[in-house]
Write an enzyme that holds these catalytic residues in place. Structure first.
Site, PDB file in Angstrom:
ATOM      1  N   SER A 128       0.832  -1.198   0.000  1.00 12.15           N
ATOM      2  CA  SER A 128       0.000   0.000   0.000  1.00 12.15           C
ATOM      3  C   SER A 128       0.869   1.251   0.000  1.00 12.15           C
ATOM      4  O   SER A 128       1.982   1.250   0.545  1.00 12.15           O
ATOM      5  CB  SER A 128      -0.853  -0.018   1.268  1.00 12.15           C
ATOM      6  OG  SER A 128      -1.430   1.247   1.487  1.00 12.15           O
ATOM      7  N   TYR A 152      -1.790  -1.073  10.873  1.00 12.16           N
ATOM      8  CA  TYR A 152      -2.098  -1.649   9.553  1.00 12.16           C
ATOM      9  C   TYR A 152      -0.931  -1.404   8.590  1.00 12.16           C
ATOM     10  O   TYR A 152      -0.447  -2.317   7.917  1.00 12.16           O
ATOM     11  CB  TYR A 152      -3.389  -1.039   8.982  1.00 12.16           C
ATOM     12  CG  TYR A 152      -3.531  -1.307   7.501  1.00 12.16           C
ATOM     13  CD1 TYR A 152      -3.803  -2.584   7.031  1.00 12.16           C
ATOM     14  CD2 TYR A 152      -3.347  -0.283   6.559  1.00 12.16           C
ATOM     15  CE1 TYR A 152      -3.896  -2.841   5.662  1.00 12.16           C
ATOM     16  CE2 TYR A 152      -3.442  -0.531   5.191  1.00 12.16           C
ATOM     17  CZ  TYR A 152      -3.711  -1.809   4.747  1.00 12.16           C
ATOM     18  OH  TYR A 152      -3.787  -2.063   3.405  1.00 12.16           O
ATOM     19  N   LYS A 156       1.962  -3.967   6.507  1.00 12.92           N
ATOM     20  CA  LYS A 156       2.312  -3.958   5.079  1.00 12.92           C
ATOM     21  C   LYS A 156       3.824  -3.822   4.909  1.00 12.92           C
ATOM     22  O   LYS A 156       4.439  -4.516   4.117  1.00 12.92           O
ATOM     23  CB  LYS A 156       1.586  -2.812   4.361  1.00 12.92           C
ATOM     24  CG  LYS A 156       0.098  -3.031   4.214  1.00 12.92           C
ATOM     25  CD  LYS A 156      -0.181  -4.200   3.280  1.00 12.92           C
ATOM     26  CE  LYS A 156      -1.544  -4.808   3.499  1.00 12.92           C
ATOM     27  NZ  LYS A 156      -1.720  -6.095   2.842  1.00 12.92           N
TER      28      LYS A 156
END
Ligand code: NAD
Ligand code: UDP
Length: 337
Positions: A128, A152, A156
């Site tokens: 991302s 989060y 990643k």
């Protein structure tokens, strides 16, 4: 393609995975989906079949479960993997960090372990733009510094690191890290699309809720950013373009060894008000909005330099903002939620 290759899509019943499944099937691949339906539903598999005429093989399993994943690899000759399975709600990851680290990292670790056991050497990973943290300058190129502002995002970035180290240790491994910008839109059929749980966090689903009359207005988070109209700027990319980038990445993975990283974005930044205006124009619906204070953790501007993907993968986004707005709305109208 000489023989029909078989691709495992972890998280293949989700928003992005379901569109990739359709494209892969349409391009002649066999598709195996592993999904625990934590954030999707079995109905999506019916929809993929309705669109393509082919039902993908489904394993309703948790990708963190070693035995279940091993069974899948025993029963299918997997050639390559697109690894999308993961939890993705930024706010929830701040509340429940261990849930996020546990799910997202264990899924990647388990997958790599089983891939090694079965000699599967090609993996495309859903990363991302969030790994760029607070950008110092835009547009963002793949070699810019990385950092994160929430759990989060860290899952990643840590996922990227795990895959990079795995490729260092196994010279046969081919890893493609795809850093997505802001996926929006839906399949033209209106049969698959993004289905947020509860109140949407993201801009486009929220606008669609307002258009549908489920919410009376949009809150625009901040009008004092140093941008052209004071509202936040992002790189919105049509889901069909994002999906086609995965097929290009898969082809590239056939010949390369080691790690490659690509931005998947359009290279154009649009403000919140640009999106509101484009949506109103494309669909002829008024979207009432109010300015509210900035949302914590938001950056002013984030958009890609997509040149590397063009040069190396021969990929670029082709769908317009108008289509993004029309297709998001078409899908929203056809869903009952
Ligand atoms: P999604 O929630 O629609 O899809 C993810 C799928 O993974 C869901 O179907 C969910 O049920 C499944 N899943 C989660 N954990 C699992 C597990 N342990 N075992 C099996 N299945 C599991 O999300 P999406 O938007 O399609 O995103 C796909 C991937 O792309 C995610 O990894 C996400 O972090 C990443 N990503 C998404 C965006 C975005 O804006 N949508 C942006 C950048 C990166
Ligand atoms: N945004 C907004 N109102 C909303 C949702 C989002 O003004 O209800 C803004 C947000 O501040 C950001 C842009 O829209 O500038 C995109 O937000 P989104 O959550 O979709 O993507 P992200 O910020 O994760 O890139």
């Amino acid at each position: 393609m000489p023989e029909k290759e078989t691709v495992l899509l972890t998280g293949g019943a989700g928003y992005i995975g379901s569109h990739i499944a359709v494209d892969l099937i349409d391009s002649g691949y066999n598709v195996v989906i592993a999904d625990n339906f934590d954030n999707s539903s079995p109905e999506v598999i019916d929809r993929i079949e309705e669109i393509t005429g082919v039902r993908p093989i489904l394993y309703e399993i948790d990708v963190t479960n070693e035995e279940d994943l091993r069974q899948l690899f025993k029963e299918n000759q997997i050639d390559s993997v697109i690894h999308l399975a993961g939890l993705k709600a930024v706010g929830e990851s701040v509340e429940l960090p261990l849930k996020y680290y546990s799910n997202n990292l264990n899924a990647t670790l388990n997958l790599l372990k089983i891939m090694e056991e079965f000699g599967v050497n090609k993996i495309v990973f859903s990363s991302s733009a969030t790994v760029y943290g607070v950008p110092e300058t835009v547009p963002l190129t793949e070699d810019m510094p990385t950092s994160c502002t929430n759990p989060y995002g860290w899952t990643k970035l840590m996922g990227e690191q795990i895959l990079t180290d795995a490729a260092k240790a196994n010279e046969d491994l081919s890893v493609i890290l795809l850093r997505y910008f802001n996926p929006v839109g839906a399949h033209k059929s209106g049969l698959i699309g993004e289905k947020p749980n509860g109140i949407p966090n993201n801009l486009m689903p929220y606008i669609c809720d307002v258009a549908k009359g489920k919410r009376d207005h949009l809150s625009v988070f901040g009008n004092d950013y140093p941008t052209k109209d004071g509202t936040g700027v992002r790189d919105y990319i049509h889901i069909l373009d994002l999906s086609s980038g995965h097929l290009k990445a898969l082809e590239y993975a056939q010949d390369q060894k080691g790690v490659s990283v690509f931005n998947l974005g359009t290279g154009t930044g649009y403000s919140v008000l640009d999106i509101v205006n484009a949506f109103e124009k494309a669909n002829n619906i008024k979207i009432p909005y109010e300015f509210t204070p900035r949302r914590e953790g938001d950056v002013a501007e984030c958009y890609a330099d997509p040149k590397k993907a063009l040069e190396i993968l021969d990929w670029q986004a082709v769908h317009s903002l108008e289509e993004m707005c029309q297709d998001s709305w078409n899908w929203t109208q056809k869903t009952n939620s």
